[in-house]
Design an enzyme around this catalytic site. Structure first.
Site, PDB file in Angstrom:
ATOM      1  CE  LYS A 107      -8.393  -5.883  -1.295  1.00  0.00           C
ATOM      2  NZ  LYS A 107      -9.545  -6.317  -2.051  1.00  0.00           N
ATOM      3  CE  LYS A 189     -16.263  -1.041 -13.892  1.00  0.00           C
ATOM      4  NZ  LYS A 189     -14.867  -0.751 -14.082  1.00  0.00           N
ATOM      5  CE  LYS A 192     -12.488 -12.967  -9.782  1.00  0.00           C
ATOM      6  NZ  LYS A 192     -12.543 -14.363  -9.988  1.00  0.00           N
TER       7      LYS A 192
END
Ligand code: TRP
Length: 326
Positions: A107, A189, A192
């Protein structure tokens, strides 16, 4: 106990990787499933879209079979005891160990303009979610292992310092490898953040599903019998195994091994299987999502169950901490 991020729009990877396990767990254990709305503030301080996301994630999980009468399905912010335990645990969490957390370091790189204290103590809040219900099993993916390890550390620290209150929470899955749902473009895979066209969402309509499946990567087909399948072809077979019938799967496997496979036909079949699988979920989710009276009832009942469990834990925690002054 597990937490679900309210980012909205579940995809097939979330379904097979997480929600399907929750549904299986709900008839065997006392379950607490929580929408992690407070956690989302660490990365999304703008809350304008939060309500819609919370409604969608509740509706989609219920549409997949999660039963709000069997489990406690609730929002994190409806359980204020969470923030109290978070505060106590923050006194037992060290700056150094928090700064070393992989998700925190990620982050810091992704949002250098907003490295807030909530981001640093994200694992403490997650530990509070879990320990609040004295949960021992936490169904999560591999990416949450470090957070769970930290939850164990904070639980042990608390127990040693003040007295035994918390069991050590363990990651949980059903003994099988976690199912990874491959993306349609042959790389990794479904997710989002990656290629949207390679991920099937539970909210995708029939035409969009067909379009995405028909775009899946294939090639000219094998030229010798029993040729090993390249990754992107393995993926298509795997998707058919997840959403289709054993009979159709066998048909295309034989066709492949005998070098007479027609990928166009296989993808048409997969598209129909996918539509057949997704459509009822999408329709259920849509009617739940727009039924605000029902969602309110779900959240109220869920919060009540979660708070009953939380209150009892906090009574014990305050008692061993010596915070009872009467
Ligand atoms: N951090 C988890 C995620 O990113 C979500 C979460 C919040 C969670 N609280 C939790 C998961 C408690 C398990 C238990 O997916």
């Amino acid at each position: 106990m597990s937490g679900i991020r309210p980012t909205g729009f579940l995809h097939l990877g979330n379904y097979f990787g997480a929600v399907r396990n929750y549904v299986k767990l709900q008839s065997q254990f006392t379950c607490y499933f929580m929408v992690a709305d407070l956690h989302s503030l660490t990365t999304h301080p703008d809350t304008r879209e939060l309500k819609g996301h919370v409604h969608r994630v509740l509706a989609e999980n219920i549409a997949c079979g999660l039963d709000p009468e069997k489990v406690a399905l609730f929002c994190q912010s409806h359980v204020p005891e969470t923030t109290e335990l978070y505060l106590y645990l923050n006194m037992l969490a060290y700056k150094g160990e928090l700064e070393k957390t992989t998700t925190f370091k990620d982050k810091v790189r992704q949002q250098p303009e907003n490295i807030n204290a909530g981001l640093l103590t994200y694992p403490v809040l997650q530990a509070a979610d879990i320990l609040l219900h004295r949960a021992s099993l936490v169904p999560v993916g591999k990416d949450q292992e470090q957070h769970l390890e930290m939850a164990r550390t904070f639980a042990n620290r608390f127990n040693h310092r003040y007295g035994e209150v918390f069991p050590e929470p363990q990651a949980f899955n059903f003994g099988e490898e976690l199912v990874k749902v491959p993306s349609l473009d042959g790389t990794g895979k479904m997710s989002k953040s990656e290629n949207q066209l390679a991920t099937i969402y539970l909210a995708d309509d029939d035409d969009l599903i067909r379009k995405k499946v028909m775009k899946a990567k294939t090639d000219a087909g094998p030229t010798a019998p029993n040729t090993p399948r390249p990754d992107y072809i393995v993926n298509i077979f795997q998707l058919m195994q997840l959403v289709g019938t054993a009979e159709n799967l066998k048909f295309f496997e034989d066709a492949y091994d005998e070098c007479r496979i027609r990928y166009g036909d296989m993808k048409k079949q997969l598209a129909e299987d996918m539509v057949h699988f997704i459509t009822p979920i999408r329709q259920r989710a849509e009617s739940i999502r727009t039924d605000h009276a029902y969602l309110k009832k779900v959240m109220d009942i869920g919060a009540e169950k979660a708070r009953a469990s939380a209150r009892e834990t906090m009574r014990l925690a305050r008692e061993v901490m010596g915070l009872d002054y009467y």
